[in-house]
Design a protein around this motif. Structure first.
Motif, PDB file in Angstrom:
ATOM      1  N   ALA A  81       0.823  -1.212   0.000  1.00 18.99           N
ATOM      2  CA  ALA A  81       0.000   0.000   0.000  1.00 18.99           C
ATOM      3  C   ALA A  81       0.857   1.262   0.000  1.00 18.99           C
ATOM      4  O   ALA A  81       0.377   2.334  -0.370  1.00 18.99           O
ATOM      5  CB  ALA A  81      -0.939   0.003   1.203  1.00 18.99           C
ATOM      6  N   LEU A  82       2.104   1.151   0.407  1.00 24.52           N
ATOM      7  CA  LEU A  82       2.999   2.310   0.351  1.00 24.52           C
ATOM      8  C   LEU A  82       3.093   2.862  -1.064  1.00 24.52           C
ATOM      9  O   LEU A  82       3.239   4.081  -1.256  1.00 24.52           O
ATOM     10  CB  LEU A  82       4.394   1.930   0.855  1.00 24.52           C
ATOM     11  N   PHE A  83       3.028   1.993  -2.056  1.00 21.12           N
ATOM     12  CA  PHE A  83       3.111   2.422  -3.450  1.00 21.12           C
ATOM     13  C   PHE A  83       1.737   2.567  -4.081  1.00 21.12           C
ATOM     14  O   PHE A  83       1.489   3.519  -4.812  1.00 21.12           O
ATOM     15  CB  PHE A  83       3.939   1.428  -4.259  1.00 21.12           C
ATOM     16  N   THR A  84       0.841   1.615  -3.824  1.00 21.24           N
ATOM     17  CA  THR A  84      -0.458   1.628  -4.496  1.00 21.24           C
ATOM     18  C   THR A  84      -1.372   2.737  -3.984  1.00 21.24           C
ATOM     19  O   THR A  84      -2.268   3.184  -4.714  1.00 21.24           O
ATOM     20  CB  THR A  84      -1.163   0.273  -4.343  1.00 21.24           C
ATOM     21  N   GLU A  85      -1.172   3.183  -2.745  1.00 23.03           N
ATOM     22  CA  GLU A  85      -2.005   4.246  -2.184  1.00 23.03           C
ATOM     23  C   GLU A  85      -1.386   5.630  -2.390  1.00 23.03           C
ATOM     24  O   GLU A  85      -1.993   6.640  -2.025  1.00 23.03           O
ATOM     25  CB  GLU A  85      -2.215   4.021  -0.681  1.00 23.03           C
ATOM     26  N   PRO A 180       2.045  -5.893 -15.691  1.00 26.41           N
ATOM     27  CA  PRO A 180       1.117  -4.841 -15.249  1.00 26.41           C
ATOM     28  C   PRO A 180      -0.177  -5.375 -14.664  1.00 26.41           C
ATOM     29  O   PRO A 180      -0.877  -4.650 -13.962  1.00 26.41           O
ATOM     30  CB  PRO A 180       0.856  -4.055 -16.547  1.00 26.41           C
ATOM     31  N   ASN A 181      -0.516  -6.631 -14.966  1.00 26.26           N
ATOM     32  CA  ASN A 181      -1.740  -7.201 -14.381  1.00 26.26           C
ATOM     33  C   ASN A 181      -1.556  -7.553 -12.908  1.00 26.26           C
ATOM     34  O   ASN A 181      -2.533  -7.678 -12.169  1.00 26.26           O
ATOM     35  CB  ASN A 181      -2.174  -8.443 -15.162  1.00 26.26           C
ATOM     36  N   ASN A 182      -0.306  -7.691 -12.467  1.00 27.79           N
ATOM     37  CA  ASN A 182      -0.034  -8.000 -11.062  1.00 27.79           C
ATOM     38  C   ASN A 182       0.459  -6.796 -10.273  1.00 27.79           C
ATOM     39  O   ASN A 182       0.259  -6.729  -9.058  1.00 27.79           O
ATOM     40  CB  ASN A 182       1.006  -9.122 -10.960  1.00 27.79           C
ATOM     41  N   PHE A 183       1.093  -5.856 -10.965  1.00 26.53           N
ATOM     42  CA  PHE A 183       1.657  -4.690 -10.286  1.00 26.53           C
ATOM     43  C   PHE A 183       1.030  -3.416 -10.851  1.00 26.53           C
ATOM     44  O   PHE A 183       1.136  -3.132 -12.046  1.00 26.53           O
ATOM     45  CB  PHE A 183       3.185  -4.661 -10.461  1.00 26.53           C
ATOM     46  N   HIS A 184       0.388  -2.682  -9.960  1.00 27.53           N
ATOM     47  CA  HIS A 184      -0.336  -1.461 -10.317  1.00 27.53           C
ATOM     48  C   HIS A 184       0.606  -0.461 -10.988  1.00 27.53           C
ATOM     49  O   HIS A 184       1.822  -0.483 -10.773  1.00 27.53           O
ATOM     50  CB  HIS A 184      -0.937  -0.862  -9.038  1.00 27.53           C
ATOM     51  N   ARG A 188       4.643   0.352 -10.228  1.00 31.74           N
ATOM     52  CA  ARG A 188       5.750   0.374 -11.179  1.00 31.74           C
ATOM     53  C   ARG A 188       6.349   1.767 -11.319  1.00 31.74           C
ATOM     54  O   ARG A 188       7.558   1.920 -11.474  1.00 31.74           O
ATOM     55  CB  ARG A 188       5.260  -0.156 -12.534  1.00 31.74           C
ATOM     56  N   TYR A 189       5.511   2.785 -11.241  1.00 28.77           N
ATOM     57  CA  TYR A 189       5.988   4.162 -11.356  1.00 28.77           C
ATOM     58  C   TYR A 189       6.926   4.514 -10.201  1.00 28.77           C
ATOM     59  O   TYR A 189       8.031   5.033 -10.411  1.00 28.77           O
ATOM     60  CB  TYR A 189       4.793   5.112 -11.391  1.00 28.77           C
ATOM     61  N   HIS A 190       6.502   4.234  -8.984  1.00 28.31           N
ATOM     62  CA  HIS A 190       7.328   4.559  -7.815  1.00 28.31           C
ATOM     63  C   HIS A 190       8.568   3.669  -7.752  1.00 28.31           C
ATOM     64  O   HIS A 190       9.632   4.101  -7.287  1.00 28.31           O
ATOM     65  CB  HIS A 190       6.502   4.429  -6.542  1.00 28.31           C
ATOM     66  N   ARG A 227      -6.424  -4.567 -17.035  1.00 29.33           N
ATOM     67  CA  ARG A 227      -5.800  -5.881 -16.830  1.00 29.33           C
ATOM     68  C   ARG A 227      -5.427  -6.125 -15.380  1.00 29.33           C
ATOM     69  O   ARG A 227      -5.156  -7.256 -14.998  1.00 29.33           O
ATOM     70  CB  ARG A 227      -4.547  -5.987 -17.703  1.00 29.33           C
ATOM     71  N   TYR A 228      -5.408  -5.064 -14.571  1.00 33.73           N
ATOM     72  CA  TYR A 228      -4.909  -5.194 -13.202  1.00 33.73           C
ATOM     73  C   TYR A 228      -5.821  -6.078 -12.365  1.00 33.73           C
ATOM     74  O   TYR A 228      -7.046  -5.918 -12.374  1.00 33.73           O
ATOM     75  CB  TYR A 228      -4.799  -3.806 -12.571  1.00 33.73           C
ATOM     76  N   LEU A 229      -5.213  -7.022 -11.632  1.00 37.09           N
ATOM     77  CA  LEU A 229      -5.966  -7.944 -10.779  1.00 37.09           C
ATOM     78  C   LEU A 229      -6.092  -7.323  -9.392  1.00 37.09           C
ATOM     79  O   LEU A 229      -5.137  -7.274  -8.636  1.00 37.09           O
ATOM     80  CB  LEU A 229      -5.246  -9.291 -10.707  1.00 37.09           C
ATOM     81  N   ASP A 230      -7.300  -6.852  -9.085  1.00 33.73           N
ATOM     82  CA  ASP A 230      -7.500  -6.114  -7.842  1.00 33.73           C
ATOM     83  C   ASP A 230      -7.945  -7.010  -6.696  1.00 33.73           C
ATOM     84  O   ASP A 230      -8.048  -6.567  -5.569  1.00 33.73           O
ATOM     85  CB  ASP A 230      -8.535  -5.012  -8.065  1.00 33.73           C
ATOM     86  N   ASN A 231      -8.252  -8.264  -6.995  1.00 34.36           N
ATOM     87  CA  ASN A 231      -8.671  -9.188  -5.946  1.00 34.36           C
ATOM     88  C   ASN A 231      -7.441  -9.634  -5.157  1.00 34.36           C
ATOM     89  O   ASN A 231      -6.606 -10.385  -5.639  1.00 34.36           O
ATOM     90  CB  ASN A 231      -9.378 -10.410  -6.548  1.00 34.36           C
TER      91      ASN A 231
END
Length: 376
Positions: A81-85, A180-184, A188-190, A227-231
Motif C-alpha cells: 500500500a505504500l506504493f499503491t495508495e 502490469p496485471n499483477n503490479f499497479h 511500477r511508477y514509484h 488488466r490489473y488484478l484487484d482481488n
C-alpha cells in the motif's frame, strides 16, 4: 477534548498544517506510530500546536498524502500500500523518509527463492536450527515481497558493487515492469523512481534500454487498469512463475521434523485428469510436483501441520487422497494399456511380418579341418 468512539476507545484528530485535511486515529492505531504516540502522550513536554477543538496540528515533513499511504500500509499490514495508495504526483522518496521519521518498525528484507543477492551487512542465521519453508504466494503476498525488495534497494541493503547482485536485481525488476496485471501502475511508477535514484547508473547500457520510462507507464495507465488484478486474495495467474511467486518462512527444524509424517499417501487432484486440454493437464500437474518438491524436498504427507494444510486447502480443492498402492496400481494399468495400444499400431503397420536381420557370415569358411588344409 479527544473524542470517544462507540467502543469506548479514545479517538485523536490530527490536522495537516493550515489545510482542511484531517485524519482520525484511534488509540489502538496510534500505538503503531511511535512518533505520534509520543506527541499525544507528552503534549506538555513538546511545543505542540492544538486547535481550539483539540486537534493536533501536524507540520512539515508530515504531509497528508504521504501519511495516508503509510497509514493504510501499517494498519492493513500490507506493505504494498505504500506504493499503491500513493499518487503518481507524490514524492515516493520523501514518503519513505517520513516512514523513518515516524519511527515505524522497518520492513524486513524478503526471502527470495533461487536468488543469490549479496547483502551489504550479512544477516547471521543459525542454519543448524532454522529451515526455510516455501509456500506459493497469492497476489497480495507477491506485491508485499516485491516492495520489501525495492525498499531494501533504497536502504542499501544489497551490495551494489557485486556484479551478480546487480544482474539479479535487474532480473527481478523486469518481472515487476513486465507484469502490469499483477503490479499497479503506481507500483511500477514509484519503483522506477527509486531505481533511477539508487541503482540505474549501475546497469549496463543494454539493461537501461530495457527499462520503461515514467512516460510509458503513465501513458498505459488506462490499459493497465483493465488488466490489473484487484482481488487481493486470488491465486496467481498460471504464467506467473518466478521468485516473487514464493513466500519463504523461517521455521525451526525441530518443528519440521515433528510435522513431516511418513509417506503413507499422496494427493490426487483428479479434476486435472478430467480436463479436455492435455497441455493444460500437464501444466497443472507440473505445478503440483514443483510445489511438493520445493516445500518438502521429498514426498511426504503433512498430517499435523496446520500451516501446510491451510495452504493446501487455499491453493487447491483436492479430492480425498488414495494410498500409494492404489496410485501405483492405476499407473501400471495405464502403462499396460498404452503398451497394448503401441503393439496394435505396430502390427497394423506390418512391422511384425518381417524377419529379423541375421548377422552375415561366410558359410564356406572352415569347411575343411586343420588336417585337410595340411595336405591340400
Amino acid at each position: 477534548m479527544d473524542a470517544i468512539s462507540k467502543t469506548n476507545e479514545t479517538i485523536y484528530r490530527f490536522r495537516f498544517g493550515t489545510t482542511k485535511k484531517t485524519v482520525q486515529i484511534t488509540q489502538q492505531q496510534l500505538n503503531h506510530f511511535p512518533y505520534l504516540f509520543a506527541l499525544v502522550s507528552h503534549t506538555d513536554d513538546f511545543a505542540v500546536n492544538k486547535t481550539n477543538d483539540g486537534e493536533y496540528i501536524l507540520e512539515y515533513p508530515i504531509f497528508y498524502n504521504w501519511l495516508m499511504a503509510i497509514f493504510q500500509s501499517v494498519i492493513k499490514e500490507q506493505p504494498s500500500a505504500l506504493f499503491t495508495e500513493l499518487t503518481h504526483e507524490a514524492n515516493v522518496i520523501h514518503m519513505l523518509e517520513l516512514y523513518d521519521y515516524l519511527c515505524i518498525d522497518p520492513l524486513p528484507l524478503p526471502l527470495l527463492r533461487n536468488q543469490k543477492l549479496v547483502l551489504t551487512n550479512p544477516i547471521d542465521v543459525d542454519d543448524t536450527n532454522k529451515h526455510i519453508e516455501w509456500c506459493q504466494a497469492d497476489i497480495c503476498e507477491v506485491r508485499n515481497v516485491a516492495i520489501q525488495f525495492i525498499i531494501g534497494i533504497s536502504k542499501n541493503a544489497y551490495n551494489l558493487n557485486d556484479l551478480g547482485t546487480i544482474n539479479s536485481i535487474f532480473t527481478l525488476l523486469m518481472v515487476i515492469f513486465s507484469n502490469p496485471n499483477n503490479f499497479h501502475s503506481r507500483f511500477r511508477y514509484h519503483t522506477l523512481k527509486l531505481i533511477k535514484k539508487y541503482c540505474f547508473s549501475l546497469f549496463s547500457d543494454n539493461q537501461q534500454k530495457q527499462l520503461p520510462t515514467t512516460q510509458q507507464i503513465i501513458q498505459n495507465i488506462n490499459i493497465d487498469f483493465i488488466r490489473y488484478l484487484d482481488n487481493k486474495n486470488q491465486s496467481l495467474p498460471p504464467n506467473f512463475n518466478n521468485t516473487f511467486a514464493w513466500k519463504g518462512i523461517y521455521v525451526s527444524k525441530d518443528k519440521v521434523d515433528t510435522d513431516l509424517q511418513p509417506i503413507r499417501g499422496v494427493y490426487r487432484f483428479k479434476r486435472y485428469f478430467d480436463l479436455e486440454d492435455f497441455a493444460e493437464n500437464i501444466f497443472y500437474l507440473e505445478q503440483e510436483l514443483i510445489y511438493f518438491r520445493t516445500c518438502f524436498d521429498r514426498l511426504v504427507y503433512l498430517g499435523n501441520s496446520s500451516i501446510a494444510k491451510s495452504f493446501v486447502s487455499r491453493q487447491f480443492t483436492a479430492e480425498p487422497f488414495v494410498d500409494i498402492e492404489s496410485f501405483q496400481h492405476d499407473l501400471r494399468q495405464e502403462q499396460k494399456q498404452e503398451r497394448k495400444k503401441n503393439e496394435a499400431q505396430l502390427a497394423r503397420s506390418g512391422r511384425f511380418n518381417t524377419l529379423p536381420k541375421w548377422p552375415k557370415f561366410d558359410k564356406f569358411k572352415h569347411r575343411s579341418g586343420p588336417k585337410a588344409q595340411k595336405y591340400r
